[in-house]
Write an enzyme that holds these catalytic residues in place. Structure first.
Site: not given
Ligand code: PLP
Length: 355
Positions: A99, A166, A190
């Site tokens: 990511w 993020d 998540k």
């Molecule tokens: C799942 C995840 C993403 C991607 O998220 P989407 O909402 O599917 O675009 C990005 N960063 C992290 C740390 C993730 O766990």
């Protein structure tokens, strides 16, 4: 049989959050209409957004001068929206996983990108330390929890430039010092809500500085000014976030979530370290409290499928590891109970006793 949901995302939510959201889907606030069929501009819906924003600010102790907005597009849209709005000349990125790397790739569309450090050569089994951030970088981008590899930066780094993070897979699992960040974003699926909404916390006075024309929908200012109502926001996902934010507050806030996260993860890592059949995949000091990754010890490698079948039969759901790591991954987000982790640990012990 009771199921224990260890899915990495979309993932476990408290039962009452799901039930309360389901009720509102059937009949929103006694209106006789579904949450799915009302206008986002209905006078009953505005309080949902307002309370959600207020709870996020309260739970994370967000200082004055920051806005909270809800957008669609997932965390993946933020990979480009962040540099589009914040990258003036140069941005620094810490490469700690797939990511993180994707975020870094999108930033290259908008300016110079410096990779300050990477653990890619070691299959992202640790978080690089002691890296140097260029003093003239507009920001350092980090991924606080690496969902796939099971490493985590569980503190707010001290660096000489503003942080952008993020926090998709560990937001609301611990107190954070928001003042260190220019922007925090998280896909909700998540640790916050059902899929479909992304939460963004931005520092207002850092907006509007990038030397480019930004299309209206991609400009954070559009959504800040309209309180996430510039266009139709993801109504049901926002409602589910509200229910979960209330649940977090009722259950002691992020301090309590932090304590629970430690209890769960420490129990599980202790068993991984004790049990001769299993071993952890990442450097101990960087172990994630959210995504616990482990594999069979080399000697017992051929038992991987058997353990997966055994655990599945005992009600464990979603513990198969990501294909880039293999083995197992038990995701232990806020809603996972200690009882759930105890059930997994019992499974590991019982399986060991059979061998
Ligand atoms: C799942 C995840 C993403 C991607 O998220 P989407 O909402 O599917 O675009 C990005 N960063 C992290 C740390 C993730 O766990």
């Amino acid at each position: 049989m009771k199921k224990y949901n260890f899915n990495a995302g979309p993932s476990i939510l408290p039962r009452e959050v799901i039930e309360n959201t389901a009720k509102q889907i059937l009949d929103f606030n006694g209106s006789g209409l579904s949450l799915m069929e009302i206008s986002h501009r209905a006078k009953d819906f505005q309080p949902v957004v307002d309370e959600s924003v207020a709870l996020i600010k309260e739970l994370l102790n967000v200082p004055e001068g920051y806005s909270v907005i809800f957008l669609g597009g997932g965390a993946s849209l933020q990979f480009m929206q962040v540099p589009c709005n914040f990258l003036i000349k140069k941005a620094a990125y810490l490469n700690t996983g797939v990511w993180a790397k994707k975020a870094q790739k999108e930033a290259q569309f908008y300016g110079e990108v410096v990779e300050v450090a990477s653990s890619a050569d070691a299959n992202y089994t640790f978080i690089p330390k002691g890296f140097i951030v260029p003093a003239d970088a507009d920001y350092l981008h980090i991924t606080t929890n690496n969902t796939i590899y099971g490493t985590e930066i569980r503190k707010d780094l001290d660096v000489s430039v503003p942080l952008i993070a993020d926090m998709s897979s560990d937001i609301f699992s611990r107190p954070i010092d928001v003042s260190k960040y220019d922007c925090i974003y998280a896909g909700a699926q998540k640790n916050l809500a059902m899929a479909g909404v992304t939460v963004i916390i931005v520092k207002d006075d850092k907006l509007g500085r990038a030397p480019r024309k930004i299309p209206t929908m991609l400009d954070y200012r559009t959504h800040v000014e309209k309180g996430s109502m510039f266009n139709t926001p993801p109504v049901v996902p926002i409602y589910s976030a509200l229910e979960n934010l209330r649940w977090i507050k009722r259950n002691g806030g992020v301090e309590a979530m932090d304590k629970r996260a430690h209890q769960r993860a420490e129990l599980l890592y202790a068993e991984i370290d004790r049990n001769r059949l299993f071993e952890g995949t990442v450097k101990e000091e960087d172990r994630s409290l959210m995504n616990v990754c482990f594999v069979m010890s080399k000697e017992y490698a051929e038992l991987e499928k058997d353990f997966l079948a055994f655990a599945t039969e005992k009600g464990m759901v979603g513990i198969k590891g990501h294909r880039s790591v293999g083995g197992f991954r038990a995701s232990c987000y806020n809603a996972m109970t200690l009882e759930g982790v105890e059930a997994l640990v019992t499974c590991m012990k019982e399986f060991e006793n059979r061998i």
